[in-house]
Design an enzyme around this catalytic site. Structure first.
Site, mmCIF file in Angstrom:
data_model
loop_
_atom_site.group_PDB
_atom_site.id
_atom_site.type_symbol
_atom_site.label_atom_id
_atom_site.label_comp_id
_atom_site.label_asym_id
_atom_site.label_seq_id
_atom_site.Cartn_x
_atom_site.Cartn_y
_atom_site.Cartn_z
ATOM 1 N N TYR A 50 0.814 -1.211 0.000
ATOM 2 C CA TYR A 50 0.000 0.000 0.000
ATOM 3 C C TYR A 50 0.851 1.266 0.000
ATOM 4 O O TYR A 50 0.365 2.340 -0.359
ATOM 5 C CB TYR A 50 -0.930 0.040 1.212
ATOM 6 C CG TYR A 50 -1.948 -1.076 1.292
ATOM 7 C CD1 TYR A 50 -2.141 -1.962 0.231
ATOM 8 C CD2 TYR A 50 -2.708 -1.261 2.448
ATOM 9 C CE1 TYR A 50 -3.068 -2.978 0.316
ATOM 10 C CE2 TYR A 50 -3.639 -2.280 2.530
ATOM 11 C CZ TYR A 50 -3.812 -3.145 1.473
ATOM 12 O OH TYR A 50 -4.721 -4.163 1.570
ATOM 13 N N ARG A 233 -18.183 9.190 6.773
ATOM 14 C CA ARG A 233 -18.415 7.779 6.457
ATOM 15 C C ARG A 233 -17.636 6.871 7.400
ATOM 16 O O ARG A 233 -18.119 5.805 7.792
ATOM 17 C CB ARG A 233 -18.027 7.494 5.012
ATOM 18 C CG ARG A 233 -18.924 8.183 3.989
ATOM 19 C CD ARG A 233 -18.474 7.881 2.580
ATOM 20 N NE ARG A 233 -19.178 8.707 1.603
ATOM 21 C CZ ARG A 233 -18.849 8.800 0.326
ATOM 22 N NH1 ARG A 233 -17.796 8.111 -0.132
ATOM 23 N NH2 ARG A 233 -19.529 9.567 -0.489
#
Length: 272
Positions: A50, A233
């Protein structure tokens, strides 16, 4: 906030609801992880591939939250078998920690000998205390068994793509029979949060569709790591831990895997 956990072999408690960081980079990753921790998450998932371990580690350090309170996962990309120890050492340095709670093989290698050699190195890392628990990602049940037959050590976690469209009860029961925690990445991608079944169930519970999908994972004791760069979120997803679905709701969501959009689930069964 209610925290549901799975107990890994050896006694480590792994929060079932975590935060994934795939595709989050640099300051975006730092801000998202810092908000995640401030919101109440105590499970972070990153990976060598990542390219954000340093940002995750910096956010963890700046959060002021005790290291012992956060379950931290990273993954090894097996581009260079034989360099497991050095790679994990670099991951620990970037994360700013002495050990990770979970270290995962990011994917299986095609060469059986190399694959087993990497798993042996993982077991050594656990023995040395560099990782509290070790497991795999994107492995099938057959591949789990191959590692176990060769070493006597079953991976403690298997992280695979898992969502309502990919639901297969044999995957859930197969992992449970092996005492391996099933962890789902990409939980919100299919069949789409605007699917009428999800929106109808969400309306019934005064929840969001994302919360319904996350709660569905938790109902099966499947660990789940939703990802978002949006603070609202991130906070909203965490509240899925308060949502308890009725058996009829779960059955309706299960059935989504039998619709045309769920036919891709065979990929997990055959070689995830």
């Amino acid at each position: 906030m209610e925290e549901r956990t799975a107990t890994l072999p050896g006694g480590t408690a792994m929060p079932l609801l975590g935060f994934g960081t795939w595709r989050l980079k640099g300051d975006d990753a730092y801000r998202a992880v810092l908000h995640t921790l401030e919101a109440g998450y105590r499970h972070l998932d990153t990976a060598q591939l990542y390219g954000n371990e340093e940002s995750v580690g910096r956010a963890l350090a700046d959060s002021g939250i005790s290291r012992q309170e956060v379950f931290l996962t990273t993954k090894f990309a097996q581009h260079h078998p034989g360099k497991e120890h050095a790679t994990l050492s670099r991951s620990l340095e970037r994360l700013g920690v002495e050990q990770v709670d979970l270290w995962l093989m990011h994917y299986p290698l095609k060469d059986p000998g190399e694959h087993l050699a990497v798993w042996d190195a993982f077991l050594d890392a656990a023995e040395e205390g560099m990782a509290t628990a070790v497991g795999v990602s994107n492995h099938s049940l057959a591949q789990l068994d191959t590692l176990t037959e060769a070493t006597g050590q079953m991976p403690q976690v298997n992280q695979i793509r898992f969502n309502p469209a990919l639901y297969d009860p044999r995957l859930v029961t197969g992992h449970r029979a092996r005492n391996t925690v099933l962890e789902g990445h990409s939980p919100l991608r299919k069949p789409g949060l605007d699917h009428p079944v999800l929106t109808e169930i969400a309306e019934t519970h005064n929840a969001t569709s994302a919360q319904v999908v996350i709660a569905w994972h938790l109902a099966y004791q499947v660990a789940v790591i939703p990802r978002s760069a949006h603070p609202e979120r991130i906070s909203s997803n965490l509240h899925a831990a308060r949502l308890h679905l009725a058996p009829a709701d779960i059955a309706r969501i299960d059935a989504l895997s039998r619709q045309p959009s769920g036919t891709a689930r065979t990929r997990n069964r055959q070689g995830a």
